[in-house]
Write a protein that holds these residues in place. Structure first.
Motif, PDB file in Angstrom:
ATOM      1  N   ALA A  52       9.992 -26.025   7.849  1.00 53.88           N
ATOM      2  CA  ALA A  52      11.269 -26.729   8.351  1.00 53.88           C
ATOM      3  C   ALA A  52      12.443 -25.518   8.232  1.00 53.88           C
ATOM      4  CB  ALA A  52      11.765 -27.966   7.299  1.00 53.88           C
ATOM      5  N   PRO A  53      12.375 -24.769   9.459  1.00 56.10           N
ATOM      6  CA  PRO A  53      13.586 -23.810   9.661  1.00 56.10           C
ATOM      7  C   PRO A  53      14.839 -24.396   9.679  1.00 56.10           C
ATOM      8  CG  PRO A  53      12.007 -24.132  11.467  1.00 56.10           C
ATOM      9  CD  PRO A  53      11.414 -25.065  10.481  1.00 56.10           C
ATOM     10  N   PHE A  54      14.905 -25.448  10.507  1.00 52.20           N
ATOM     11  CA  PHE A  54      16.228 -25.914  10.707  1.00 52.20           C
ATOM     12  C   PHE A  54      16.685 -26.424   9.182  1.00 52.20           C
ATOM     13  CE2 PHE A  54      19.257 -29.780  11.512  1.00 52.20           C
ATOM     14  CZ  PHE A  54      19.981 -28.984  12.231  1.00 52.20           C
ATOM     15  N   VAL A  55      16.300 -26.874   8.217  1.00 52.91           N
ATOM     16  CA  VAL A  55      16.657 -27.404   7.201  1.00 52.91           C
ATOM     17  C   VAL A  55      16.855 -26.401   6.469  1.00 52.91           C
ATOM     18  CG1 VAL A  55      16.107 -28.956   5.009  1.00 52.91           C
ATOM     19  CG2 VAL A  55      15.429 -29.639   7.218  1.00 52.91           C
ATOM     20  N   ALA A  56      16.138 -25.304   6.431  1.00 53.56           N
ATOM     21  CA  ALA A  56      16.282 -23.867   5.388  1.00 53.56           C
ATOM     22  C   ALA A  56      17.680 -23.338   6.166  1.00 53.56           C
ATOM     23  CB  ALA A  56      15.293 -23.052   5.756  1.00 53.56           C
ATOM     24  N   PRO A 124       2.338 -35.735   9.460  1.00 54.42           N
ATOM     25  CA  PRO A 124       3.817 -35.695   9.696  1.00 54.42           C
ATOM     26  C   PRO A 124       3.826 -35.246  11.090  1.00 54.42           C
ATOM     27  CG  PRO A 124       3.489 -34.388   7.940  1.00 54.42           C
ATOM     28  CD  PRO A 124       2.349 -34.834   8.266  1.00 54.42           C
ATOM     29  N   VAL A 125       4.807 -36.101  11.682  1.00 51.24           N
ATOM     30  CA  VAL A 125       4.990 -35.650  13.204  1.00 51.24           C
ATOM     31  C   VAL A 125       6.169 -34.779  13.173  1.00 51.24           C
ATOM     32  CG1 VAL A 125       5.661 -36.526  15.337  1.00 51.24           C
ATOM     33  CG2 VAL A 125       3.809 -37.561  13.979  1.00 51.24           C
ATOM     34  N   GLN A 126       6.253 -33.710  13.902  1.00 49.11           N
ATOM     35  CA  GLN A 126       7.380 -32.509  13.789  1.00 49.11           C
ATOM     36  C   GLN A 126       8.205 -33.604  14.943  1.00 49.11           C
ATOM     37  OE1 GLN A 126       6.589 -28.573  14.346  1.00 49.11           O
ATOM     38  NE2 GLN A 126       8.602 -27.878  13.974  1.00 49.11           N
ATOM     39  N   ALA A 127       9.519 -33.600  14.631  1.00 54.14           N
ATOM     40  CA  ALA A 127      10.467 -34.149  15.461  1.00 54.14           C
ATOM     41  C   ALA A 127      11.192 -33.111  16.329  1.00 54.14           C
ATOM     42  CB  ALA A 127      11.701 -34.866  14.700  1.00 54.14           C
ATOM     43  N   GLU A 130      16.578 -31.876  19.137  1.00 57.02           N
ATOM     44  CA  GLU A 130      17.519 -32.393  19.858  1.00 57.02           C
ATOM     45  C   GLU A 130      17.313 -34.003  19.216  1.00 57.02           C
ATOM     46  OE1 GLU A 130      18.169 -34.445  24.152  1.00 57.02           O
ATOM     47  OE2 GLU A 130      17.252 -32.493  23.950  1.00 57.02           O
ATOM     48  N   ALA A 131      16.220 -34.407  18.982  1.00 54.14           N
ATOM     49  CA  ALA A 131      16.053 -35.799  18.291  1.00 54.14           C
ATOM     50  C   ALA A 131      16.831 -35.625  16.931  1.00 54.14           C
ATOM     51  CB  ALA A 131      14.794 -36.182  18.537  1.00 54.14           C
ATOM     52  N   LEU A 132      16.599 -34.717  16.219  1.00 49.56           N
ATOM     53  CA  LEU A 132      16.929 -34.600  14.768  1.00 49.56           C
ATOM     54  C   LEU A 132      18.582 -34.495  14.742  1.00 49.56           C
ATOM     55  CD1 LEU A 132      16.479 -34.097  11.892  1.00 49.56           C
ATOM     56  CD2 LEU A 132      16.143 -31.690  12.092  1.00 49.56           C
ATOM     57  N   GLY A 133      19.237 -33.527  15.437  1.00 44.66           N
ATOM     58  CA  GLY A 133      20.512 -33.590  15.892  1.00 44.66           C
ATOM     59  C   GLY A 133      21.280 -34.847  16.210  1.00 44.66           C
ATOM     60  N   GLN A 134      20.689 -35.500  17.335  1.00 47.15           N
ATOM     61  CA  GLN A 134      21.179 -36.668  17.520  1.00 47.15           C
ATOM     62  C   GLN A 134      20.888 -37.667  16.473  1.00 47.15           C
ATOM     63  OE1 GLN A 134      19.136 -37.948  21.111  1.00 47.15           O
ATOM     64  NE2 GLN A 134      20.639 -36.702  22.562  1.00 47.15           N
ATOM     65  N   GLY A 135      20.166 -37.743  15.906  1.00 46.73           N
ATOM     66  CA  GLY A 135      19.936 -38.600  14.435  1.00 46.73           C
ATOM     67  C   GLY A 135      20.731 -38.414  13.339  1.00 46.73           C
ATOM     68  N   LEU A 136      21.119 -37.206  13.227  1.00 40.20           N
ATOM     69  CA  LEU A 136      22.104 -36.665  12.270  1.00 40.20           C
ATOM     70  C   LEU A 136      23.573 -36.839  12.616  1.00 40.20           C
ATOM     71  CD1 LEU A 136      20.465 -33.555  10.818  1.00 40.20           C
ATOM     72  CD2 LEU A 136      20.670 -35.794   9.660  1.00 40.20           C
ATOM     73  N   MET A 137      23.790 -36.872  13.872  1.00 40.31           N
ATOM     74  CA  MET A 137      25.098 -36.580  14.434  1.00 40.31           C
ATOM     75  C   MET A 137      25.792 -37.923  14.818  1.00 40.31           C
ATOM     76  SD  MET A 137      26.187 -33.898  13.179  1.00 40.31           S
ATOM     77  CE  MET A 137      27.535 -32.829  13.524  1.00 40.31           C
ATOM     78  N   GLU A 138      24.863 -38.616  15.645  1.00 44.03           N
ATOM     79  CA  GLU A 138      25.492 -39.873  16.308  1.00 44.03           C
ATOM     80  C   GLU A 138      26.125 -40.691  15.392  1.00 44.03           C
ATOM     81  OE1 GLU A 138      22.640 -41.246  19.419  1.00 44.03           O
ATOM     82  OE2 GLU A 138      23.293 -39.438  20.453  1.00 44.03           O
ATOM     83  N   PRO A 139      25.297 -41.414  14.318  1.00 50.00           N
ATOM     84  CA  PRO A 139      25.626 -42.456  13.608  1.00 50.00           C
ATOM     85  C   PRO A 139      26.670 -41.723  12.623  1.00 50.00           C
ATOM     86  CG  PRO A 139      23.363 -42.071  12.964  1.00 50.00           C
ATOM     87  CD  PRO A 139      23.770 -41.147  14.196  1.00 50.00           C
TER      88      PRO A 139
END
Length: 168
Positions: A52-56, A124-127, A130-139
């Motif tokens: 999970a390099p983005f989370v790191a 687990p499926v790796q997201a 772009e989908a991770l960023g939209q899921g965190l930022m849009e709502p």
């Protein structure tokens, strides 16, 4: 390759344990902060092991880069009295109670995990990023922006208080 992963896991566990012990047992607040920073770097390494390099990266940017600097400014702007409570050595009874308190939840969770193991055949499926960023930022974009404003106001207030203290 599996040996290297296990060796890296053990290394990061030791980094986290060493940093947390340094943070908890240090009588100096700056050294305790350095132990906290070391612990947060170890957690970022664990995220890298979990692929999970983005989370790191967010761990390093947000916690090491922002929260640790904010705590450092708080330490610098406050003056502790010389000979206060933190300068006295703690009795061994406190260390023993702290160790028991830390071990109790681990023992309880270990017992539950051994008695009721979770069986999973799902990989687990790796997201995509772009989908991770939209899921965190849009709502949560409003909450994210409000948190940044609150941190900015807190830092500005700390600087203003520091200048007022030095001026008087």
């Amino acid at each position: 390759m599996e040996f290297l992963a296990k060796a890296a896991f053990v290394f990061y566990v030791l980094v986290i344990a060493g940093g947390s012990l340094a943070a908890a047992l240090s009588h100096n607040m700056v050294r305790a902060l350095l132990g906290l920073i070391l612990t947060m770097f170890g957690v970022a390494g664990m995220y890298m092991l979990l692929n999970a390099p983005f989370v790191a990266l967010m761990q390093v940017l947000v916690y090491v880069g922002a929260v640790a600097v904010l705590v450092f400014f708080a330490i610098m702007l406050t003056r502790t009295p010389t000979g206060g409570e933190e300068s006295q050595p703690n009795p061994w009874r406190k260390y023993l109670l702290a160790l028991l308190t830390a071990m109790l939840p681990g023992a309880a969770l270990g017992w539950v995990w051994l008695k009721h193991p979770v069986l999973s055949d799902v990989t687990p499926v790796q997201a995509p990023m772009e989908a991770l960023g939209q899921g965190l930022m849009e709502p949560y974009i409003l909450a994210f922006e409000l948190i940044s404003v609150v941190l900015f106001v807190a830092m500005s207030g700390a600087v203003i208080l520091a200048f007022r203290k030095r001026g008087s």
